[in-house]
Design a protein around this motif. Sequence first.
Motif, PDB file in Angstrom:
ATOM      1  N   MET A  23       0.849  -1.199   0.000  1.00  0.00           N
ATOM      2  CA  MET A  23       0.000   0.000   0.000  1.00  0.00           C
ATOM      3  C   MET A  23       0.885   1.250   0.000  1.00  0.00           C
ATOM      4  O   MET A  23       0.625   2.193  -0.750  1.00  0.00           O
ATOM      5  CB  MET A  23      -0.924   0.033   1.238  1.00  0.00           C
ATOM      6  N   VAL A  24       1.940   1.252   0.833  1.00  0.00           N
ATOM      7  CA  VAL A  24       2.869   2.383   0.890  1.00  0.00           C
ATOM      8  C   VAL A  24       3.506   2.584  -0.479  1.00  0.00           C
ATOM      9  O   VAL A  24       3.574   3.701  -0.996  1.00  0.00           O
ATOM     10  CB  VAL A  24       3.955   2.157   1.974  1.00  0.00           C
ATOM     11  N   GLU A  25       3.958   1.484  -1.098  1.00  0.00           N
ATOM     12  CA  GLU A  25       4.597   1.524  -2.416  1.00  0.00           C
ATOM     13  C   GLU A  25       3.622   2.046  -3.480  1.00  0.00           C
ATOM     14  O   GLU A  25       3.985   2.871  -4.321  1.00  0.00           O
ATOM     15  CB  GLU A  25       5.097   0.120  -2.781  1.00  0.00           C
ATOM     16  N   ILE A  26       2.380   1.580  -3.444  1.00  0.00           N
ATOM     17  CA  ILE A  26       1.368   1.995  -4.426  1.00  0.00           C
ATOM     18  C   ILE A  26       1.080   3.495  -4.298  1.00  0.00           C
ATOM     19  O   ILE A  26       1.010   4.209  -5.299  1.00  0.00           O
ATOM     20  CB  ILE A  26       0.080   1.153  -4.280  1.00  0.00           C
ATOM     21  N   GLY A  30       1.832   6.531  -7.013  1.00  0.00           N
ATOM     22  CA  GLY A  30       0.792   7.494  -7.380  1.00  0.00           C
ATOM     23  C   GLY A  30       1.151   8.926  -7.026  1.00  0.00           C
ATOM     24  O   GLY A  30       0.370   9.837  -7.242  1.00  0.00           O
ATOM     25  N   GLY A  31       2.332   9.114  -6.430  1.00  0.00           N
ATOM     26  CA  GLY A  31       2.805  10.465  -6.140  1.00  0.00           C
ATOM     27  C   GLY A  31       2.518  10.962  -4.735  1.00  0.00           C
ATOM     28  O   GLY A  31       2.623  12.153  -4.462  1.00  0.00           O
ATOM     29  N   SER A  76      -4.877   9.040  -6.788  1.00  0.00           N
ATOM     30  CA  SER A  76      -3.433   8.792  -6.783  1.00  0.00           C
ATOM     31  C   SER A  76      -3.131   7.329  -6.472  1.00  0.00           C
ATOM     32  O   SER A  76      -2.260   6.717  -7.083  1.00  0.00           O
ATOM     33  CB  SER A  76      -2.738   9.682  -5.751  1.00  0.00           C
ATOM     34  N   PHE A  77      -3.868   6.770  -5.500  1.00  0.00           N
ATOM     35  CA  PHE A  77      -3.675   5.362  -5.155  1.00  0.00           C
ATOM     36  C   PHE A  77      -3.973   4.469  -6.363  1.00  0.00           C
ATOM     37  O   PHE A  77      -3.212   3.560  -6.682  1.00  0.00           O
ATOM     38  CB  PHE A  77      -4.551   4.952  -3.967  1.00  0.00           C
ATOM     39  N   LEU A  78      -5.093   4.737  -7.039  1.00  0.00           N
ATOM     40  CA  LEU A  78      -5.477   3.916  -8.192  1.00  0.00           C
ATOM     41  C   LEU A  78      -4.481   4.062  -9.343  1.00  0.00           C
ATOM     42  O   LEU A  78      -4.157   3.084 -10.016  1.00  0.00           O
ATOM     43  CB  LEU A  78      -6.904   4.250  -8.642  1.00  0.00           C
ATOM     44  N   ASN A  79      -3.969   5.293  -9.559  1.00  0.00           N
ATOM     45  CA  ASN A  79      -2.931   5.479 -10.588  1.00  0.00           C
ATOM     46  C   ASN A  79      -1.680   4.693 -10.214  1.00  0.00           C
ATOM     47  O   ASN A  79      -1.061   4.041 -11.062  1.00  0.00           O
ATOM     48  CB  ASN A  79      -2.587   6.963 -10.750  1.00  0.00           C
ATOM     49  N   GLY A  80      -1.312   4.744  -8.935  1.00  0.00           N
ATOM     50  CA  GLY A  80      -0.165   3.977  -8.453  1.00  0.00           C
ATOM     51  C   GLY A  80      -0.401   2.490  -8.581  1.00  0.00           C
ATOM     52  O   GLY A  80       0.519   1.723  -8.886  1.00  0.00           O
ATOM     53  N   PHE A  81      -1.645   2.061  -8.364  1.00  0.00           N
ATOM     54  CA  PHE A  81      -1.992   0.635  -8.468  1.00  0.00           C
ATOM     55  C   PHE A  81      -1.836   0.148  -9.908  1.00  0.00           C
ATOM     56  O   PHE A  81      -1.352  -0.957 -10.147  1.00  0.00           O
ATOM     57  CB  PHE A  81      -3.419   0.403  -7.956  1.00  0.00           C
ATOM     58  N   ILE A  82      -2.224   0.996 -10.863  1.00  0.00           N
ATOM     59  CA  ILE A  82      -2.044   0.643 -12.280  1.00  0.00           C
ATOM     60  C   ILE A  82      -0.558   0.436 -12.560  1.00  0.00           C
ATOM     61  O   ILE A  82      -0.157  -0.563 -13.168  1.00  0.00           O
ATOM     62  CB  ILE A  82      -2.647   1.729 -13.205  1.00  0.00           C
ATOM     63  N   THR A  83       0.277   1.365 -12.103  1.00  0.00           N
ATOM     64  CA  THR A  83       1.726   1.255 -12.300  1.00  0.00           C
ATOM     65  C   THR A  83       2.273   0.034 -11.578  1.00  0.00           C
ATOM     66  O   THR A  83       3.114  -0.694 -12.109  1.00  0.00           O
ATOM     67  CB  THR A  83       2.439   2.532 -11.786  1.00  0.00           C
ATOM     68  N   PHE A  84       1.786  -0.224 -10.361  1.00  0.00           N
ATOM     69  CA  PHE A  84       2.218  -1.363  -9.550  1.00  0.00           C
ATOM     70  C   PHE A  84       1.929  -2.686 -10.263  1.00  0.00           C
ATOM     71  O   PHE A  84       2.763  -3.587 -10.284  1.00  0.00           O
ATOM     72  CB  PHE A  84       1.489  -1.318  -8.195  1.00  0.00           C
ATOM     73  N   ASP A  97       2.100  13.525 -19.384  1.00  0.00           N
ATOM     74  CA  ASP A  97       2.133  12.561 -18.284  1.00  0.00           C
ATOM     75  C   ASP A  97       0.749  12.495 -17.653  1.00  0.00           C
ATOM     76  O   ASP A  97      -0.011  13.465 -17.691  1.00  0.00           O
ATOM     77  CB  ASP A  97       3.128  13.002 -17.202  1.00  0.00           C
ATOM     78  N   ILE A  98       0.441  11.356 -17.026  1.00  0.00           N
ATOM     79  CA  ILE A  98      -0.837  11.223 -16.320  1.00  0.00           C
ATOM     80  C   ILE A  98      -0.775  12.099 -15.078  1.00  0.00           C
ATOM     81  O   ILE A  98       0.177  12.033 -14.309  1.00  0.00           O
ATOM     82  CB  ILE A  98      -1.088   9.757 -15.905  1.00  0.00           C
ATOM     83  N   GLN A  99      -1.782  12.934 -14.924  1.00  0.00           N
ATOM     84  CA  GLN A  99      -1.840  13.785 -13.751  1.00  0.00           C
ATOM     85  C   GLN A  99      -3.121  13.505 -13.003  1.00  0.00           C
ATOM     86  O   GLN A  99      -4.120  13.113 -13.597  1.00  0.00           O
ATOM     87  CB  GLN A  99      -1.774  15.258 -14.155  1.00  0.00           C
TER      88      GLN A  99
END
Length: 175
Positions: A23-26, A30-31, A76-84, A97-99
Motif C-alpha cells: 500500500m505504501v509503495e502503491i 501514485g505520487g 493517486s492510489f489507483l494510478n499507483g496501483f495501475i503502475t504497480f 504525463d498522467i496527472q
Amino acid sequence: MKMENNDILIRLRYALDIKNTDMVEIFKLGGIDVTKEDVLKILTKPKDSYDDEDDYYNDSTEDEDYIKCTNSMVESFLNGFITFKRGKQEPRPGQPDIQVNTKSKESVNNMLLKKLKIALALTSEDMLDIFEKAGITVTKGELSAILRKEGHKNYKQCLDKYARNFLKGLAIVYR
C-alpha cells in the motif's frame, strides 16, 4: 449509506489481499508519500458519533487514529496501483504525463471501476462476471455507460451499490 473513500480502500485492500508495505509503495507510485503508520490510519474506520457536540470536543483525539482519504488520494492510489500491476509506461511523444485530475467532479465510483479495469487488465465480460459473482446483474449497456467519460451523452454515474458489489465480487474472485 454512503460509501466513504476510506471504505473503498479498505475493501479494495481486502479483496485483492494487498499488504501494508505494498500500500505504501502503491501510494508512492501514485505520487503520495505515506508511511506504514499513515496507511494503518487510512485503513481505520472512523469512530461513529451520534452527537455533533462530542465531535467538537473529541476532534483532536480522533485525528490521531484516523486519516480521511480524499478523492485525489484515491485517484493517486489507483494510478499507483495501475503502475504497480502493469509497470511504468513511458509516455508517447506528444502525450502528457498522467496527472491527478482533482478538479473533475467525476464520481469516485466511476473512477474506481475504470482504473481497476485497467490495472487488473479486465475485459468488460470479466467485469460483468465479477458483478454476477456478487449477486448483481449489470447489462453491457449499463457497464458501458459507467465506463464512459463524464459529459458524454450516455455517461451514467456509478452508484455506491454497484461499487460495493464490484469490490465484493473482486474478493470472491481474487481470494
